[in-house]
Every structure is written in structure tokens, then in C-alpha cells.
Design an enzyme around this catalytic site. Structure first.
Site, PDB file in Angstrom:
ATOM      1  N   GLY A 121       0.794  -1.224   0.000  1.00 54.36           N
ATOM      2  CA  GLY A 121       0.000   0.000   0.000  1.00 54.36           C
ATOM      3  C   GLY A 121       0.828   1.275   0.000  1.00 54.36           C
ATOM      4  O   GLY A 121       0.457   2.267  -0.646  1.00 54.36           O
ATOM      5  N   ASN A 122       1.978   1.240   0.702  1.00 53.46           N
ATOM      6  CA  ASN A 122       2.744   2.492   0.816  1.00 53.46           C
ATOM      7  C   ASN A 122       3.416   2.904  -0.493  1.00 53.46           C
ATOM      8  O   ASN A 122       3.908   4.016  -0.604  1.00 53.46           O
ATOM      9  CB  ASN A 122       3.786   2.392   1.945  1.00 53.46           C
ATOM     10  N   LYS A 179     -12.705 -12.111   3.955  1.00 51.80           N
ATOM     11  CA  LYS A 179     -11.858 -10.937   3.711  1.00 51.80           C
ATOM     12  C   LYS A 179     -12.689  -9.656   3.801  1.00 51.80           C
ATOM     13  O   LYS A 179     -13.563  -9.404   2.971  1.00 51.80           O
ATOM     14  CB  LYS A 179     -11.230 -11.078   2.318  1.00 51.80           C
ATOM     15  N   LYS A 219      -2.700 -10.191  -2.707  1.00 50.39           N
ATOM     16  CA  LYS A 219      -1.708  -9.797  -3.715  1.00 50.39           C
ATOM     17  C   LYS A 219      -0.344 -10.471  -3.485  1.00 50.39           C
ATOM     18  O   LYS A 219       0.389 -10.731  -4.444  1.00 50.39           O
ATOM     19  CB  LYS A 219      -1.556  -8.268  -3.784  1.00 50.39           C
ATOM     20  N   LYS A 266       2.426 -12.218   3.635  1.00 48.81           N
ATOM     21  CA  LYS A 266       3.762 -11.963   3.062  1.00 48.81           C
ATOM     22  C   LYS A 266       4.710 -13.120   3.378  1.00 48.81           C
ATOM     23  O   LYS A 266       5.445 -13.602   2.510  1.00 48.81           O
ATOM     24  CB  LYS A 266       4.342 -10.642   3.587  1.00 48.81           C
TER      25      LYS A 266
HETATM   26  P1  ADP Z   1       1.273  -3.778   2.520  1.00 54.17           P
HETATM   27  O1  ADP Z   1       0.255  -2.698   2.468  1.00 54.17           O
HETATM   28  O2  ADP Z   1       2.655  -3.319   2.239  1.00 54.17           O
HETATM   29  O3  ADP Z   1       0.899  -5.013   1.725  1.00 54.17           O
HETATM   30  P2  ADP Z   1       0.432  -4.461   5.242  1.00 54.17           P
HETATM   31  O4  ADP Z   1       0.071  -3.141   5.798  1.00 54.17           O
HETATM   32  O5  ADP Z   1      -0.647  -5.399   4.870  1.00 54.17           O
HETATM   33  O6  ADP Z   1       1.409  -4.250   4.021  1.00 54.17           O
HETATM   34  O7  ADP Z   1       1.446  -5.257   6.197  1.00 54.17           O
HETATM   35  C1  ADP Z   1       2.579  -4.611   6.755  1.00 54.17           C
HETATM   36  C2  ADP Z   1       2.305  -4.358   8.227  1.00 54.17           C
HETATM   37  O8  ADP Z   1       2.251  -5.593   8.927  1.00 54.17           O
HETATM   38  C3  ADP Z   1       3.349  -3.595   8.971  1.00 54.17           C
HETATM   39  O9  ADP Z   1       3.198  -2.199   8.804  1.00 54.17           O
HETATM   40  C4  ADP Z   1       3.099  -4.035  10.431  1.00 54.17           C
HETATM   41  O10 ADP Z   1       2.329  -3.083  11.102  1.00 54.17           O
HETATM   42  C5  ADP Z   1       2.262  -5.293  10.308  1.00 54.17           C
HETATM   43  N1  ADP Z   1       2.741  -6.468  11.030  1.00 54.17           N
HETATM   44  C6  ADP Z   1       1.951  -7.370  11.624  1.00 54.17           C
HETATM   45  N2  ADP Z   1       2.652  -8.358  12.187  1.00 54.17           N
HETATM   46  C7  ADP Z   1       3.953  -8.095  11.941  1.00 54.17           C
HETATM   47  C8  ADP Z   1       5.178  -8.777  12.269  1.00 54.17           C
HETATM   48  N3  ADP Z   1       5.180  -9.908  12.953  1.00 54.17           N
HETATM   49  N4  ADP Z   1       6.340  -8.217  11.848  1.00 54.17           N
HETATM   50  C9  ADP Z   1       6.343  -7.068  11.156  1.00 54.17           C
HETATM   51  N5  ADP Z   1       5.217  -6.380  10.815  1.00 54.17           N
HETATM   52  C10 ADP Z   1       4.029  -6.890  11.212  1.00 54.17           C
HETATM   53 MG    MG Z   2      -0.545  -1.543   4.314  1.00 57.98          MG
END
Ligand code: ADP
Ligand code: MG
Length: 310
Positions: free
Chosen positions: A6-7, A124, A208, A270
Site C-alpha cells: 500500500g505504501n 476478507k 496480492k 507476506k
Molecule cells: P502492505 O500494504 O505493504 O501489503 P500491510 O500493511 O498489509 O502491508 O502489512 C505490513 C504491516 O504488517 C506492517 O506495517 C506491520 O504493522 C504489520 N505487522 C503485523 N505483524 C507483523 C510482524 N510480525 N512483523 C512485522 N510487521 C508486522
Molecule cells: Mg498496508
């Protein structure tokens, strides 16, 4: 194979005005162009959560005036729009570095099983929260909404497993022709195969990161990099005993995931994606932040959380 979170497409505070999306894409594509300047071939995929969320609001608010479009159409629309935004940003970043390469975006379909358990029990959450009475109206239109407590009601949809990325052959041809390809955004447009062999879009969203893992295998990627907003996956995340992970073997990472260290809606998929890629290829998978992708790829093992085959 680079999966952008997302970022890379919205500002840090989550705002998703067109100018926010363009600005975030410019930062992300600058990093990608830098990577390409190190003679790395890159295939890009991206999330689309906030963008689909915005389209769903338009659907709801305009339903009495223009016919709402199904979720698979929203996926297709965001692939096209984000593809265009990323291409503009990437072409400019490449030109600034005098790299003679062009980008191409592919509207990409991902095959799912109509019998996927996700369709029986959607899990979801997507779109915005609504008060109960407004949600009820949409339930009467066949949507599944859930009471999420204080914030109100939220739509839940199926999140089926991607079985195949149907347009991977087109992606491969474009890679061979020298294009930097943006593909399978939002995990791919979910489609099912009918009895007669034809395809039909379905109301679902694919994760994704899981779509990225599958496409990475299909295009023969040397490494899958999941770029997000944290530099590493962390054990006991958010506690005083938090421990960022560096290099980890596949079986060790799977054990950590089993122990519940990675939240299901965010870091969980992820980790799952990276593990699937490593399992399927014996090649490394990396989770790190966008600003570290050059180091993560040019010196695999030194940056981010790196999962390697046992
Ligand atoms: P993106 O939008 O990049 O796909 P998400 O926002 O879905 O990513 O996931 C990233 C987030 O996951 C991080 O900002 C963090 O807050 C969260 N997170 C949850 N559990 C963990 C973990 N065990 N280690 C690191 N980050 C984590
Ligand atoms: Mg995000």
C-alpha cells in the site's frame, strides 16, 4: 519479482487522492529504476486495497444513477489505473537515468476454484464501515456483511487461493522483449473456468502477496521481494521482546508462522508468499521495506528478512 504494498501507492497516512497515489508511485518507481540501473530485470506487482475501497464507495453512492459494477471489474479497473500511474512514473525515472527501457502493464486474470472454501465462508473484509441499516440494504442485494462491533458493519468477500496466473505467458513475452512489466495487480482478477472452458469473473479478492508468489514461479524469477512499510518481519511484534528476523530457513520460518507471530491480514500473507516461493523454487524470498530493495536484491541475504531453502 517485486510485490509493492500500500505504501507504494498511497501516502504514509493512507490518503489516496490521485496526487497522493502519483507521488507515492514516483518514490517507488525511482527505487525500481535504481534497481534496474544495477542490471536487474524487474517484474512488478502491486496491491489495490484502498483503490478498490474507493470504487466500492462510488458503487454504493451512485447505485441509483449508474449500475454498480462487480468486484472483479473493480479489480480490472484498478489494475489499469495503477498500471498507468506506475508506467508514467517508471518511464520518467528510467529516462532520468538514461536507461533505454520501457514499461508495460498487463491486465491479468488469476484462476480460482469455484469450490474454494472461501466462497462458502467469506472472510476478507473490504470497503468502508456502514451503520447496520445501510448494510442491511446491501445484504438484501446479495452481499455478505458482518457486524464488526463499534466501527459498524463491513462487507466480507471470498479470498480464494490463486491456482494459475492465466496471463503469465503474455507477461513472459513482454519480459523477453525487454519491457519492465507491471502485472497481476491486486493479486489478479479472480476468474473461474466454466464447464465449456470459458472464463467468468467472480466476486472475490485474491491476496496480492500470494498472487505475487505464484507469478514469481511462473516467470522464473530469481528472487521474490515483498516490499512493504517495515524493514523486516518481526517475532513477538509490538512487544518489548520484539525480535526482527534476518536470514531464516524455510522450515524455521514456517514454524514461526505456525506459532502465530505474523498477523493474518498483514505480515501473515507476506510470510506465506515468500515461503511458497522458496518451497517451489529453492530460491530466496525477501520481505523488506521499499527503500531497501536495491540492497535486498544486489546483495541477497544482507537486508530484510530473507527466507532460504533448508
Ligand atoms: P502492505 O500494504 O505493504 O501489503 P500491510 O500493511 O498489509 O502491508 O502489512 C505490513 C504491516 O504488517 C506492517 O506495517 C506491520 O504493522 C504489520 N505487522 C503485523 N505483524 C507483523 C510482524 N510480525 N512483523 C512485522 N510487521 C508486522
Ligand atoms: Mg498496508
Amino acid at each position: 519479482m517485486l510485490a509493492l504494498g500500500g505504501n507504494a501507492m498511497t501516502s504514509a497516512d493512507g490518503r489516496a487522492r490521485p496526487e497522493d497515489q502519483i507521488a507515492a508511485a514516483e518514490v517507488a518507481m525511482d527505487a525500481v529504476a535504481e534497481l534496474i540501473s544495477h542490471d536487474v530485470e524487474v517484474v512488478i506487482t502491486h496491491g489495490n486495497g484502498p483503490q478498490v475501497g474507493n470504487l466500492l464507495v462510488k458503487n454504493e453512492l451512485a447505485a441509483a444513477v449508474v449500475p454498480p459494477v462487480p468486484l472483479d471489474w473493480c479489480g480490472a479497473q484498478t489494475q489499469a489505473t495503477l498500471g498507468f500511474v506506475l508506467m508514467d512514473a517508471l518511464d520518467a525515472a528510467l529516462a532520468a537515468r538514461r536507461i533505454d527501457k520501457r514499461s508495460a502493464a498487463v491486465v491479468t486474470r488469476a484462476l480460482v476454484d469455484p469450490g474454494d472454501p472461501g466462497f462458502v465462508r467469506p472472510t476478507k473484509p473490504i470497503g468502508r464501515f456502514l451503520p447496520a441499516d445501510e448494510a442491511q440494504l446491501l445484504v438484501e442485494h446479495g452481499e455478505v456483511w458482518e457486524d464488526r462491533g463499534e466501527k459498524g458493519w463491513r462487507r466480507v468477500v471470498a479470498s480464494p487461493e490463486p491456482l494459475d496466473i492465466l496471463d503469465a505467458p503474455a507477461v513472459l513475452e513482454l519480459i523477453r522483449a525487454g519491457f519492465v512489466v507491471v502485472a497481476n495487480g491486486g493479486g489478479g482478477i479472480p476468474v473461474v473456468r466454466r464447464e465449456d472452458g470459458s472464463l467468468s469473473g467472480v466476486e472475490a479478492v485474491i491476496d496480492k502477496d500470494l498472487g505475487a508468489a505464484l507469478l514469481a514461479v511462473l516467470v522464473g524469477a530469481d528472487v521474490l521481494v515483498v516490499a512493504t512499510d517495515v524493514p523486516q518481519a518481526v517475532l513477538r511484534y509490538g512487544t518489548p521482546e520484539a525480535e526482527p528476523l534476518g536470514r531464516v530457513t524455510l522450515s524455521q520460518m514456517q514454524a514461526y508462522a505456525q506459532e502465530g507471530h505474523f498477523a493474518s491480514g498483514s505480515m501473515g500473507p507476506k510470510v506465506d508468499a515468500v515461503c511458497r516461493f522458496v518451497q517451489g523454487t529453492d530460491l530466496p524470498g525477501v520481505i523488506t521495506s521499499l527503500d531497501r530493495i536495491v540492497d535486498a536484491v544486489t546483495d541477497v541475504g544482507q537486508t530484510g528478512t530473507v527466507v532460504v531453502a533448508d
